[in-house]
Motif scaffolding. Structure first.
Motif, PDB file in Angstrom:
ATOM      1  N   GLN A 147       0.828  -1.198   0.000  1.00 26.80           N
ATOM      2  CA  GLN A 147       0.000   0.000   0.000  1.00 26.80           C
ATOM      3  C   GLN A 147       0.867   1.254   0.000  1.00 26.80           C
ATOM      4  O   GLN A 147       0.569   2.220  -0.707  1.00 26.80           O
ATOM      5  CB  GLN A 147      -0.937  -0.004   1.199  1.00 26.80           C
ATOM      6  N   MET A 148       1.943   1.262   0.797  1.00 24.50           N
ATOM      7  CA  MET A 148       2.845   2.412   0.832  1.00 24.50           C
ATOM      8  C   MET A 148       3.506   2.628  -0.529  1.00 24.50           C
ATOM      9  O   MET A 148       3.670   3.769  -0.974  1.00 24.50           O
ATOM     10  CB  MET A 148       3.922   2.239   1.900  1.00 24.50           C
ATOM     11  N   GLU A 149       3.885   1.544  -1.196  1.00 23.35           N
ATOM     12  CA  GLU A 149       4.479   1.665  -2.535  1.00 23.35           C
ATOM     13  C   GLU A 149       3.490   2.291  -3.504  1.00 23.35           C
ATOM     14  O   GLU A 149       3.843   3.184  -4.279  1.00 23.35           O
ATOM     15  CB  GLU A 149       4.922   0.303  -3.055  1.00 23.35           C
ATOM     16  N   ALA A 150       2.234   1.847  -3.446  1.00 20.40           N
ATOM     17  CA  ALA A 150       1.207   2.391  -4.333  1.00 20.40           C
ATOM     18  C   ALA A 150       0.966   3.875  -4.045  1.00 20.40           C
ATOM     19  O   ALA A 150       0.859   4.691  -4.974  1.00 20.40           O
ATOM     20  CB  ALA A 150      -0.087   1.601  -4.191  1.00 20.40           C
ATOM     21  N   CYS A 151       0.901   4.232  -2.779  1.00 20.11           N
ATOM     22  CA  CYS A 151       0.698   5.635  -2.400  1.00 20.11           C
ATOM     23  C   CYS A 151       1.886   6.494  -2.829  1.00 20.11           C
ATOM     24  O   CYS A 151       1.700   7.607  -3.341  1.00 20.11           O
ATOM     25  CB  CYS A 151       0.481   5.755  -0.899  1.00 20.11           C
ATOM     26  N   ARG A 152       3.089   5.977  -2.616  1.00 24.95           N
ATOM     27  CA  ARG A 152       4.294   6.704  -3.019  1.00 24.95           C
ATOM     28  C   ARG A 152       4.302   6.939  -4.525  1.00 24.95           C
ATOM     29  O   ARG A 152       4.539   8.057  -4.989  1.00 24.95           O
ATOM     30  CB  ARG A 152       5.530   5.921  -2.603  1.00 24.95           C
ATOM     31  N   ASP A 153       4.008   5.893  -5.291  1.00 22.52           N
ATOM     32  CA  ASP A 153       4.010   6.011  -6.746  1.00 22.52           C
ATOM     33  C   ASP A 153       2.919   6.964  -7.235  1.00 22.52           C
ATOM     34  O   ASP A 153       3.138   7.748  -8.152  1.00 22.52           O
ATOM     35  CB  ASP A 153       3.847   4.637  -7.392  1.00 22.52           C
ATOM     36  N   SER A 154       1.757   6.901  -6.601  1.00 17.34           N
ATOM     37  CA  SER A 154       0.660   7.804  -6.958  1.00 17.34           C
ATOM     38  C   SER A 154       1.040   9.258  -6.672  1.00 17.34           C
ATOM     39  O   SER A 154       0.788  10.153  -7.482  1.00 17.34           O
ATOM     40  CB  SER A 154      -0.597   7.421  -6.180  1.00 17.34           C
ATOM     41  N   SER A 155       1.651   9.489  -5.520  1.00 20.42           N
ATOM     42  CA  SER A 155       2.088  10.846  -5.166  1.00 20.42           C
ATOM     43  C   SER A 155       3.152  11.348  -6.131  1.00 20.42           C
ATOM     44  O   SER A 155       3.142  12.521  -6.519  1.00 20.42           O
ATOM     45  CB  SER A 155       2.629  10.882  -3.741  1.00 20.42           C
ATOM     46  N   ALA A 156       4.050  10.471  -6.532  1.00 17.08           N
ATOM     47  CA  ALA A 156       5.096  10.857  -7.486  1.00 17.08           C
ATOM     48  C   ALA A 156       4.479  11.237  -8.836  1.00 17.08           C
ATOM     49  O   ALA A 156       4.890  12.228  -9.456  1.00 17.08           O
ATOM     50  CB  ALA A 156       6.105   9.728  -7.655  1.00 17.08           C
ATOM     51  N   ARG A 157       3.485  10.450  -9.267  1.00 14.87           N
ATOM     52  CA  ARG A 157       2.805  10.782 -10.535  1.00 14.87           C
ATOM     53  C   ARG A 157       2.102  12.126 -10.425  1.00 14.87           C
ATOM     54  O   ARG A 157       2.152  12.949 -11.338  1.00 14.87           O
ATOM     55  CB  ARG A 157       1.813   9.684 -10.914  1.00 14.87           C
ATOM     56  N   TRP A 158       1.429  12.361  -9.299  1.00 10.51           N
ATOM     57  CA  TRP A 158       0.719  13.629  -9.103  1.00 10.51           C
ATOM     58  C   TRP A 158       1.698  14.802  -9.109  1.00 10.51           C
ATOM     59  O   TRP A 158       1.430  15.826  -9.722  1.00 10.51           O
ATOM     60  CB  TRP A 158      -0.072  13.608  -7.804  1.00 10.51           C
ATOM     61  N   GLN A 159       2.830  14.645  -8.454  1.00  5.85           N
ATOM     62  CA  GLN A 159       3.828  15.720  -8.447  1.00  5.85           C
ATOM     63  C   GLN A 159       4.339  15.982  -9.857  1.00  5.85           C
ATOM     64  O   GLN A 159       4.531  17.137 -10.239  1.00  5.85           O
ATOM     65  CB  GLN A 159       4.989  15.377  -7.522  1.00  5.85           C
ATOM     66  N   ALA A 160       4.536  14.925 -10.637  1.00  8.92           N
ATOM     67  CA  ALA A 160       5.019  15.094 -12.017  1.00  8.92           C
ATOM     68  C   ALA A 160       3.968  15.780 -12.881  1.00  8.92           C
ATOM     69  O   ALA A 160       4.293  16.661 -13.686  1.00  8.92           O
ATOM     70  CB  ALA A 160       5.395  13.741 -12.605  1.00  8.92           C
ATOM     71  N   ILE A 161       2.705  15.406 -12.715  1.00  9.14           N
ATOM     72  CA  ILE A 161       1.627  15.987 -13.519  1.00  9.14           C
ATOM     73  C   ILE A 161       1.388  17.442 -13.144  1.00  9.14           C
ATOM     74  O   ILE A 161       1.242  18.300 -14.011  1.00  9.14           O
ATOM     75  CB  ILE A 161       0.329  15.181 -13.334  1.00  9.14           C
TER      76      ILE A 161
END
Length: 62
Positions: free
Chosen positions: A18-32
């Protein structure tokens, strides 16, 4: 056993996923959004990574 004394290894692995998924989602949001955080405590990617590191360290200790 530290902070995770009541969690089973399976529960810790699920939390890590779950932490990996949240981290990856946050990284995508920061990039977008083009946002970057000036303060490390405001950086959700770093916060999720710290939590993931804690979980992984606990799993190694078991």
């Amino acid at each position: 056993m530290g902070l995770f004394s009541r969690s089973t290894a399976d529960e810790l692995r699920a939390e890590a996923a779950q932490m990996e998924a949240c981290r990856d989602s946050s990284a995508r949001w920061q990039a977008i959004s083009g946002t970057s955080h000036l303060h490390p405590e405001d950086d959700m990617v770093a916060a999720y990574q710290r939590k993931l590191d804690e979980i992984n360290a606990e799993l190694k200790n078991r």
